[in-house]
Design an enzyme around this catalytic site. Sequence first.
Site, PDB file in Angstrom:
ATOM      1  N   ASP A   1       0.779  -1.118  -0.069  1.00  0.00           N
ATOM      2  CA  ASP A   1       0.054   0.130  -0.043  1.00  0.00           C
ATOM      3  C   ASP A   1       0.965   1.235  -0.042  1.00  0.00           C
ATOM      4  OD1 ASP A   1       0.914  -0.749   2.575  1.00  0.00           O
ATOM      5  OD2 ASP A   1      -0.510   0.873   3.521  1.00  0.00           O
TER       6      ASP A   1
ATOM      7  N   HIS B   1       1.487  -8.728  -3.809  1.00  0.00           N
ATOM      8  CA  HIS B   1       0.268  -7.857  -3.368  1.00  0.00           C
ATOM      9  C   HIS B   1       1.231  -6.527  -3.207  1.00  0.00           C
ATOM     10  CE1 HIS B   1      -3.480  -6.563  -1.699  1.00  0.00           C
ATOM     11  NE2 HIS B   1      -2.517  -5.352  -0.995  1.00  0.00           N
TER      12      HIS B   1
ATOM     13  N   ASP C   1       0.523 -17.323  -4.848  1.00  0.00           N
ATOM     14  CA  ASP C   1       1.039 -16.014  -5.622  1.00  0.00           C
ATOM     15  C   ASP C   1       0.059 -15.346  -6.523  1.00  0.00           C
ATOM     16  OD1 ASP C   1       2.926 -14.608  -6.873  1.00  0.00           O
ATOM     17  OD2 ASP C   1       3.375 -15.889  -8.490  1.00  0.00           O
TER      18      ASP C   1
ATOM     19  N   GLU D   1       2.009 -10.237   0.153  1.00  0.00           N
ATOM     20  CA  GLU D   1       2.407  -8.781   0.222  1.00  0.00           C
ATOM     21  C   GLU D   1       3.810  -8.621   0.498  1.00  0.00           C
ATOM     22  OE1 GLU D   1      -0.312  -6.362   2.507  1.00  0.00           O
ATOM     23  OE2 GLU D   1       0.764  -4.616   1.814  1.00  0.00           O
TER      24      GLU D   1
HETATM   25  O1  9MR Z   1       2.826  -6.899   9.174  1.00  0.00           O
HETATM   26  C1  9MR Z   1       1.542  -6.602   9.897  1.00  0.00           C
HETATM   27  C2  9MR Z   1       0.893  -8.092  10.282  1.00  0.00           C
HETATM   28  O2  9MR Z   1       1.729  -8.415  11.685  1.00  0.00           O
HETATM   29  C3  9MR Z   1      -0.516  -8.002  10.613  1.00  0.00           C
HETATM   30  O3  9MR Z   1      -0.899  -9.314  11.294  1.00  0.00           O
HETATM   31  C4  9MR Z   1      -1.420  -7.323   9.602  1.00  0.00           C
HETATM   32  C5  9MR Z   1      -2.820  -7.098   9.921  1.00  0.00           C
HETATM   33  O4  9MR Z   1      -2.984  -6.076  10.888  1.00  0.00           O
HETATM   34  O5  9MR Z   1      -0.986  -6.249   9.179  1.00  0.00           O
HETATM   35  C6  9MR Z   1       0.474  -6.075   8.666  1.00  0.00           C
HETATM   36  O6  9MR Z   1       0.994  -4.969   8.171  1.00  0.00           O
HETATM   37  C7  9MR Z   1       0.265  -4.472   7.093  1.00  0.00           C
HETATM   38  C8  9MR Z   1      -0.049  -3.071   7.354  1.00  0.00           C
HETATM   39  O7  9MR Z   1      -1.014  -3.117   8.540  1.00  0.00           O
HETATM   40  C9  9MR Z   1      -0.374  -2.307   6.227  1.00  0.00           C
HETATM   41  N1  9MR Z   1       0.607  -2.100   5.339  1.00  0.00           N
HETATM   42  C10 9MR Z   1       0.781  -3.555   4.787  1.00  0.00           C
HETATM   43  C11 9MR Z   1       1.327  -4.415   5.961  1.00  0.00           C
HETATM   44  C12 9MR Z   1       1.668  -5.687   5.767  1.00  0.00           C
HETATM   45  O8  9MR Z   1       0.922  -6.632   5.196  1.00  0.00           O
END
Ligand code: 9MR
Length: 593
Positions: free
Chosen positions: A200, A518, A564, A573
Amino acid sequence: MDNARPSARSLSSEARLSPLRGSGERVLVFFLCLLFASVFAVHAQNGIEIRRNQVGSSPSQEKVVVVEGINPQGKIKVTTPTGKTLKPAAIRAAVSPWSGKQRYVVDLGQLTATGRYRISIGHQQCDLLVTERPYQVIAKASLRLFYLIRSGVAIELGEEYNRPVGHPDTHVLVHPSAATEQRPAGTVISSPYGWYDAGDYNKYVVNSAFSIGLILAAYEQQRDYFTALSTDIPESGNQTSDLLDEMMFNLRWLLTMQDPDDGGVYHKLTTPNFEGFIMPTACRQPRCVVAKSVTASLDFAAVMADAARHLAPYQHDYPEFCYQATAAAELAYQWAKAHPDAFYHQEQLRDPAISTGAYGDRNARDEFFWAASALYRLTRKPYYLDEAKQFLPSRFSTPSWANVAALGTFEWLAEGKTSELYAPQLSQLLAYCENAVQDVDSSCFQSPFGNKPRDFGWGCLAENCCCQAFVLLLADKLQGTTAYRRYALQNVDYLLGRNATGYCYVTGFGDKSPLHPHHRISAADTVEKPFPGMLVGGPNPGQQDRIAGNLTYPSNYPDESYLDATESYASNEIAINWNASLVALLCWLDALK
Ligand code: 9MR
């Protein structure tokens, strides 16, 4: 990235264009079908997989492959670069605790001569590269990724990944949750630069500070290597190392996230909702800073303190920074002391509501420990030592954005034997390491990582696999041993292909790596391949994206729960904290040469 997939649409239109008319054609098709069927039958009957590190191994590294689908005893052949045929040194069987799949762990023996080895079982074959610095290129790519995901500047040295400026962030609104008398809601502030967090386009303080903190911990242990490392970035010509330059790009942004009036730090800079899969220049949502939080303020304090210490010799390139960062760090720590319960509650935010990543965390003891430790090292004020002692962790766990205690531990271990916290922190770390390597000899992939269900989850390849390996290397360095290196390398083998899915989980490397991460820019740009050097989150049996994305994972087994697909934010991601752990690990290994 859709055009990188085999297109079902184009196949069906071709079929429509060539209807079968004559009987001759029918006979031809019949024979073609027979041929395909027999080829397919060999494949299905084969079902043989040879899983191995697809990037390469150093001459001294152990050479292990894992075979699935056949007992390789008496069948597996190793052909050396000079054409000699060898037999493996040992083979043991292992059964997956989850899928029940029978696997064979094949120790190929000491393949110390450099070159390409061919491993074959009947018609199934693959190569294993043995080379002096197998991780040199991938290590550099893992760090250079941070340049490619810079925001607020044009990317001009990214070759095919060049792009114009997006998200200048010079018009950022203060959200009602962050409003003060001096900065009421709607106040416009400027908060440019920094890296995009992940797939994002938002910028999150907790994760940014963590990422820099982890990389600086590696830098401190391998300073000469990192000082010499060039990543071809716009700052490459200055007197500061490229690694510190890259950190500075994000640190300059981080400084703008502190409320100058009280020292508290905004939790994040975000749009109300995630953007679509569009390029940065096409994004139109307003950007705002939201509530200050105790975790963001402490992570900020810690990383500013570390950065002030490490940048001190480079004031020529970054005048004022050390002074500014020191003051900012102390102020943020004071704010956190005055607001120990200011946790980030995204669900309470209104006007607008915010639905992007929360980085929510309801325990700040570990952040206090890291920040106090870093501030002590910078200022030598006894107050911070007392603070660090108040927040000592009870045991060691690998670093993650949510639990940064390990970054505090790394501070004391870098500080050296004369510090009173060195010995107790080292013994926690060693206890962790001893435990981590317990199951290797009965494991399916001959690695410390991947043997327990809880090894897998969101971001596991970074937080559990890479960070574990990093810690093992650190333990060796501190003790002057090399015993743990072997285990760290086994996790690298896992990461780069010797695993249950057969993926080399770093984009652009190996012969089967993620093509559809992602990642918004990789999906929306005109380049077919994703950015190189990105570590994906990896197998995640939680599959939190399954329902919203209407996704079908190929498997529910913990180590095979990986997809994937661009939509799979829970397994595919990319993120700065994950790449930070890749940098820490691979650069360290490359430094060992
Ligand atoms: O890395 C984060 C993971 O530990 C959490 O479980 C998840 C859900 O809250 O969020 C991950 O972080 C994301 C962040 O909130 C937004 N940008 C993408 C991050 C990677 O997925």
